[in-house]
Design a protein around this motif. Structure first.
Motif, short mmCIF file in Angstrom:
data_model
loop_
_atom_site.label_atom_id
_atom_site.label_comp_id
_atom_site.label_asym_id
_atom_site.label_seq_id
_atom_site.Cartn_x
_atom_site.Cartn_y
_atom_site.Cartn_z
N ILE A 166 0.84 -1.19 0.00
CA ILE A 166 0.00 0.00 0.00
C ILE A 166 0.88 1.25 0.00
O ILE A 166 2.06 1.20 0.34
N ALA A 167 0.27 2.35 -0.38
CA ALA A 167 0.90 3.67 -0.29
C ALA A 167 -0.15 4.62 0.27
O ALA A 167 -1.31 4.59 -0.15
N LYS A 168 0.27 5.43 1.24
CA LYS A 168 -0.62 6.45 1.79
C LYS A 168 -0.08 7.81 1.41
O LYS A 168 1.12 8.04 1.49
N THR A 169 -0.98 8.68 0.99
CA THR A 169 -0.55 10.01 0.58
C THR A 169 -1.61 11.04 0.93
O THR A 169 -2.80 10.73 1.01
N ASP A 170 -1.17 12.24 1.18
CA ASP A 170 -2.07 13.37 1.42
C ASP A 170 -2.99 13.48 0.20
O ASP A 170 -2.52 13.48 -0.94
N ALA A 171 -4.27 13.57 0.44
CA ALA A 171 -5.24 13.62 -0.66
C ALA A 171 -5.00 14.83 -1.57
O ALA A 171 -5.36 14.79 -2.75
N LEU A 172 -4.39 15.89 -1.04
CA LEU A 172 -4.13 17.09 -1.84
C LEU A 172 -2.86 16.98 -2.68
O LEU A 172 -2.59 17.84 -3.51
N ASN A 173 -2.08 15.93 -2.47
CA ASN A 173 -0.82 15.77 -3.20
C ASN A 173 -1.11 15.08 -4.54
O ASN A 173 -0.98 13.87 -4.69
N ALA A 174 -1.49 15.89 -5.51
CA ALA A 174 -1.90 15.37 -6.82
C ALA A 174 -0.77 14.59 -7.50
O ALA A 174 -1.03 13.57 -8.14
N SER A 175 0.46 15.04 -7.36
CA SER A 175 1.59 14.35 -7.99
C SER A 175 1.77 12.95 -7.42
O SER A 175 2.02 11.99 -8.16
N MET B 272 -1.59 1.18 -9.11
CA MET B 272 -2.18 1.05 -7.78
C MET B 272 -3.62 1.54 -7.83
O MET B 272 -3.96 2.42 -8.62
N THR B 273 -4.45 0.97 -6.98
CA THR B 273 -5.87 1.29 -6.94
C THR B 273 -6.20 2.01 -5.65
O THR B 273 -5.75 1.61 -4.57
N ALA C 86 -1.07 10.72 -8.59
CA ALA C 86 -0.88 10.36 -10.00
C ALA C 86 0.21 9.29 -10.15
O ALA C 86 0.08 8.39 -10.99
N LEU C 87 1.26 9.37 -9.34
CA LEU C 87 2.32 8.37 -9.37
C LEU C 87 1.75 6.99 -9.02
O LEU C 87 2.01 6.01 -9.72
N CYS C 88 0.96 6.93 -7.95
CA CYS C 88 0.35 5.65 -7.57
C CYS C 88 -0.49 5.09 -8.72
O CYS C 88 -0.41 3.89 -9.03
#
Length: 171
Positions: free
Chosen positions: A125-134, A144-145, A137-139
């Motif tokens: 899994i990967a967790k990211t700030d929802a506002l971090n569009a970059s 990744m889903t 997009a990488l995921c």
């Protein structure tokens, strides 16, 4: 440890402190990171701990710096935390000065492949700030889903997205 056509991913060295501090101390980068901006002292301490950290069981973390093969420049880091059983969480941070060249996609993709094929993780899994569009997009570029969106419980009060590589696929 891991090589791609353009990159070498390896354990950190003392000589990496300046390069890592350059992006880890940037407010533009740190706003999306749980730890916030790093001081130089914190950078030194973290890199020293990553140099010899175990990666043999749940709770262990492997952090690799990403350097460009041709120049030796450190452009970011990719980390993998062994969560439990056959599950891991991948994390990454890159110097935005090197953005737009596919380096993050190449590096994170290589670690995802190693996580599945070499280390035997069934789910990453990967967790990211929802506002971090970059980052989101990488995921998505890596197949990744999006599996969840929730507010963080660590006091930051940030909406966080969780992406996963399904057990049946490899990026």
């Amino acid at each position: 440890m891991i090589d791609t056509s353009r990159l070498h991913l390896r354990r950190p060295r003392e000589a990496d402190v300046d390069a890592v501090f350059a992006y880890r101390s940037s407010p533009d980068v740190a706003r999306y990171l749980r730890a916030g901006p790093w001081t130089r002292e914190h950078t030194e301490s973290e890199l020293a701990s990553y140099t010899t950290a175990r990666f043999a069981g749940p709770g262990d973390e492997l952090v690799l710096v990403v350097e460009i093969l041709e120049t030796g420049e450190v452009v970011g880091e990719v980390g993998l935390v062994w969560l439990h059983d056959e599950n891991a969480e991948i994390g990454y941070v890159f110097n935005p000065r090197f953005g737009g060249k596919g380096l993050a996609t190449e590096a994170v993709g290589a670690v995802l492949t190693a996580a599945r094929n070499d280390w035997g993780f069934a789910r990453v899994i990967a967790k990211t700030d929802a506002l971090n569009a970059s980052s989101r997009a990488l995921c998505e570029r890596l197949g990744m889903t999006l599996v969840a969106t929730a507010m963080t419980t660590d006091g930051r009060n940030v909406e966080e997205t969780t992406y996963a590589v399904p057990a049946s696929t490899t990026p």
